[in-house]
Enzyme design. Structure first.
Site, PDB file in Angstrom:
ATOM      1  N   GLY A  72      28.970  17.303  85.173  1.00  0.00           N
ATOM      2  CA  GLY A  72      29.389  18.494  85.890  1.00  0.00           C
ATOM      3  C   GLY A  72      29.604  19.773  84.839  1.00  0.00           C
ATOM      4  O   GLY A  72      29.927  19.202  83.643  1.00  0.00           O
ATOM      5  N   GLY A 146      21.509  13.359  93.434  1.00  0.00           N
ATOM      6  CA  GLY A 146      20.913  13.457  92.304  1.00  0.00           C
ATOM      7  C   GLY A 146      20.521  12.406  91.249  1.00  0.00           C
ATOM      8  O   GLY A 146      20.169  11.271  91.775  1.00  0.00           O
ATOM      9  N   ILE A 148      22.768  10.691  89.435  1.00  0.00           N
ATOM     10  CA  ILE A 148      23.565   9.622  89.761  1.00  0.00           C
ATOM     11  C   ILE A 148      23.349   9.010  91.016  1.00  0.00           C
ATOM     12  O   ILE A 148      23.687   7.680  91.270  1.00  0.00           O
ATOM     13  CB  ILE A 148      24.977  10.190  89.455  1.00  0.00           C
ATOM     14  CG1 ILE A 148      25.256  10.625  87.978  1.00  0.00           C
ATOM     15  CG2 ILE A 148      26.142   9.269  89.815  1.00  0.00           C
ATOM     16  CD1 ILE A 148      26.475  11.322  87.537  1.00  0.00           C
ATOM     17  N   ARG A 169      21.648  19.062  98.099  1.00  0.00           N
ATOM     18  CA  ARG A 169      21.780  20.927  98.697  1.00  0.00           C
ATOM     19  C   ARG A 169      20.566  21.184  99.562  1.00  0.00           C
ATOM     20  O   ARG A 169      20.856  22.072 100.485  1.00  0.00           O
ATOM     21  CB  ARG A 169      21.870  21.639  97.325  1.00  0.00           C
ATOM     22  CG  ARG A 169      22.018  23.152  97.527  1.00  0.00           C
ATOM     23  CD  ARG A 169      22.157  24.023  96.483  1.00  0.00           C
ATOM     24  NE  ARG A 169      20.952  23.604  95.189  1.00  0.00           N
ATOM     25  CZ  ARG A 169      20.998  23.944  94.302  1.00  0.00           C
ATOM     26  NH1 ARG A 169      22.099  24.791  93.838  1.00  0.00           N
ATOM     27  NH2 ARG A 169      20.072  23.909  93.429  1.00  0.00           N
ATOM     28  N   ARG A 172      14.193  17.343 100.602  1.00  0.00           N
ATOM     29  CA  ARG A 172      13.100  17.070 100.161  1.00  0.00           C
ATOM     30  C   ARG A 172      12.900  15.489 100.303  1.00  0.00           C
ATOM     31  O   ARG A 172      13.298  15.044 101.044  1.00  0.00           O
ATOM     32  CB  ARG A 172      13.257  17.148  98.429  1.00  0.00           C
ATOM     33  CG  ARG A 172      14.261  16.015  97.946  1.00  0.00           C
ATOM     34  CD  ARG A 172      14.457  16.539  96.369  1.00  0.00           C
ATOM     35  NE  ARG A 172      14.955  15.210  95.660  1.00  0.00           N
ATOM     36  CZ  ARG A 172      16.487  15.407  95.415  1.00  0.00           C
ATOM     37  NH1 ARG A 172      17.300  16.267  96.174  1.00  0.00           N
ATOM     38  NH2 ARG A 172      16.985  14.334  94.976  1.00  0.00           N
ATOM     39  N   ARG A 228      33.845  15.361  91.972  1.00  0.00           N
ATOM     40  CA  ARG A 228      34.913  16.198  91.578  1.00  0.00           C
ATOM     41  C   ARG A 228      35.780  16.151  92.746  1.00  0.00           C
ATOM     42  O   ARG A 228      35.885  16.199  93.900  1.00  0.00           O
ATOM     43  CB  ARG A 228      34.429  17.405  91.150  1.00  0.00           C
ATOM     44  CG  ARG A 228      33.481  17.717  90.038  1.00  0.00           C
ATOM     45  CD  ARG A 228      34.488  17.598  88.750  1.00  0.00           C
ATOM     46  NE  ARG A 228      33.808  17.650  87.380  1.00  0.00           N
ATOM     47  CZ  ARG A 228      33.364  16.714  86.820  1.00  0.00           C
ATOM     48  NH1 ARG A 228      33.340  15.408  87.210  1.00  0.00           N
ATOM     49  NH2 ARG A 228      32.771  17.183  85.641  1.00  0.00           N
ATOM     50  N   ASP A 251      37.991   8.392  92.352  1.00  0.00           N
ATOM     51  CA  ASP A 251      38.124   8.204  90.978  1.00  0.00           C
ATOM     52  C   ASP A 251      38.634   9.714  90.613  1.00  0.00           C
ATOM     53  O   ASP A 251      38.849   9.959  89.128  1.00  0.00           O
ATOM     54  CB  ASP A 251      36.584   7.935  90.358  1.00  0.00           C
ATOM     55  CG  ASP A 251      36.727   7.660  88.997  1.00  0.00           C
ATOM     56  OD1 ASP A 251      37.589   7.191  88.393  1.00  0.00           O
ATOM     57  OD2 ASP A 251      35.986   8.463  88.326  1.00  0.00           O
ATOM     58  N   HIS A 275      39.693   8.854  86.932  1.00  0.00           N
ATOM     59  CA  HIS A 275      38.543   9.670  86.419  1.00  0.00           C
ATOM     60  C   HIS A 275      38.006   8.812  85.205  1.00  0.00           C
ATOM     61  O   HIS A 275      38.112   9.182  84.401  1.00  0.00           O
ATOM     62  CB  HIS A 275      39.079  11.236  86.297  1.00  0.00           C
ATOM     63  CG  HIS A 275      37.795  11.916  86.033  1.00  0.00           C
ATOM     64  ND1 HIS A 275      38.091  13.373  86.395  1.00  0.00           N
ATOM     65  CD2 HIS A 275      36.492  11.929  85.964  1.00  0.00           C
ATOM     66  CE1 HIS A 275      36.655  14.001  86.337  1.00  0.00           C
ATOM     67  NE2 HIS A 275      35.834  12.853  86.124  1.00  0.00           N
ATOM     68  N   GLY A 277      34.706   7.292  85.530  1.00  0.00           N
ATOM     69  CA  GLY A 277      33.456   6.939  85.869  1.00  0.00           C
ATOM     70  C   GLY A 277      32.568   7.235  84.491  1.00  0.00           C
ATOM     71  O   GLY A 277      31.528   6.469  84.431  1.00  0.00           O
TER      72      GLY A 277
END
Length: 312
Positions: A72, A146, A148, A169, A172, A228, A251, A275, A277
């Site tokens: 991020g 994506g 991950i 987003r 595809r 997030r 997380d 947090h 990861g």
């Protein structure tokens, strides 16, 4: 190639760095290692506050590339207004895929199989047996498909899940099957037994997992957030988990770090990790390989990888 390169590791500890660049070591200390105006390539210190990461940016008048060591980039967004047009912002795509995917599976399995309850039982010397949900035969929805998300799917397959549903987003097609657009979520959520949120934090995803999103989940569904914290509306989540209708494994939280008195700590059916990861033994060698390769391209005047945006 002129200008300094600011690294959060000593250059001697990063194998494969190209010669001919002037490396400066800075990992968020109060004093800068040199004049920020001379920096051409800035690697943002990892696991430091946003304030620390963006502190030198107003003075980096010659910088051409800003490289994060996280997937991020929301923690540096506020500092981009100080940069001149044309500066490229790059993320650490590929560095955290394995570690974050491992944690996502850990949280899923621990939550479904009741591991926190077993640990509490062990602390009290209690034998807490009984039936628990399995991951096998579940439908898993990945929101934010994506690198991950793909790594998470790699690890889901051996667990014999019934189906993996992918959302990003925009729609595809991949070799594994279709990726749905975010707009398809209302129809997809009621089918999911497990929902994994791994989307970056943007204006489009902030509060994405709100009351309406959560209300569409079936009773007993598990929400996992390894993206997030602010992607999930904490108040709306508390309403659902306190009713006992769904479970959550987090997380990341909003706020973060989570204050000691926050009700999420005591909410039923909620598993929280702090947090973690990304920061594992896999981070350092992968981060160093990324930097060596990226700076090799930079020194050769080639296009950089993992460009998230160009300022201006």
């Amino acid at each position: 190639m002129t200008g300094d390169v600011w690294l959060p590791f000593p250059a001697a500890e990063v194998p494969g760095l190209p010669e001919g660049l002037n490396y400066r070591f800075w990992n968020g200390e109060p004093d800068f290692p040199a004049d920020p105006a001379d920096c051409a390539f800035y690697v943002v210190p990892y696991m430091k506050s946003a304030e620390i990461g963006i502190r030198p940016l107003p003075r980096m008048t010659s910088v051409r590339a800003v490289q994060t060591l996280s997937a991020g980039v929301d923690h540096v967004q506020e500092g981009l207004k100080y940069l001149r047009p044309g500066v490229q912002l790059c993320n650490a795509r590929g560095v955290h895929d394995a570690s974050t995917a491992e944690l996502a599976l850990t949280l899923i399995l621990a939550s479904l199989r009741g591991i926190p309850d077993f640990v509490r039982g062990q602390d009290r010397g209690e034998w807490r047996s009984g039936f628990r949900p399995a991951l096998a035969d579940k439908t898993v929805l990945i929101v934010g498909y994506g690198a991950i998300g793909s790594a998470i799917e790699d690890r889901l397959v051996p667990f014999e899940v019934a189906r993996v549903v992918r959302v990003a987003r925009s729609a595809r097609t991949t070799g594994r099957g279709p990726v749905h657009a975010l707009g398809d979520l209302p129809a997809l959520l009621p089918e999911a037994d497990v929902v994994i949120v791994v989307t970056p934090l943007t204006e489009d995803t902030r509060g994405l997992v709100g009351a309406e999103f959560l209300a569409r989940l079936k009773d007993g569904a598990l929400l996992v957030n390894v993206g997030r914290g602010p992607v999930v509306d904490t108040k709306a989540l508390l309403t659902e988990v306190e009713s006992g209708r769904i479970l959550a494994a987090l997380d990341v939280t909003d706020p973060e770090p989570l204050p000691q008195e926050h009700p999420l700590w005591q909410a039923p059916g909620v598993l929280i990790s702090p947090h973690v990861g990304g920061p594992t033994s896999a981070f350092m060698p992968r981060a160093k390989r990324l930097l060596a390769a990226q700076l090799g391209r930079f020194a050769a005047g080639e296009e950089l990888d993992n460009v998230v945006l160009t300022v201006g």
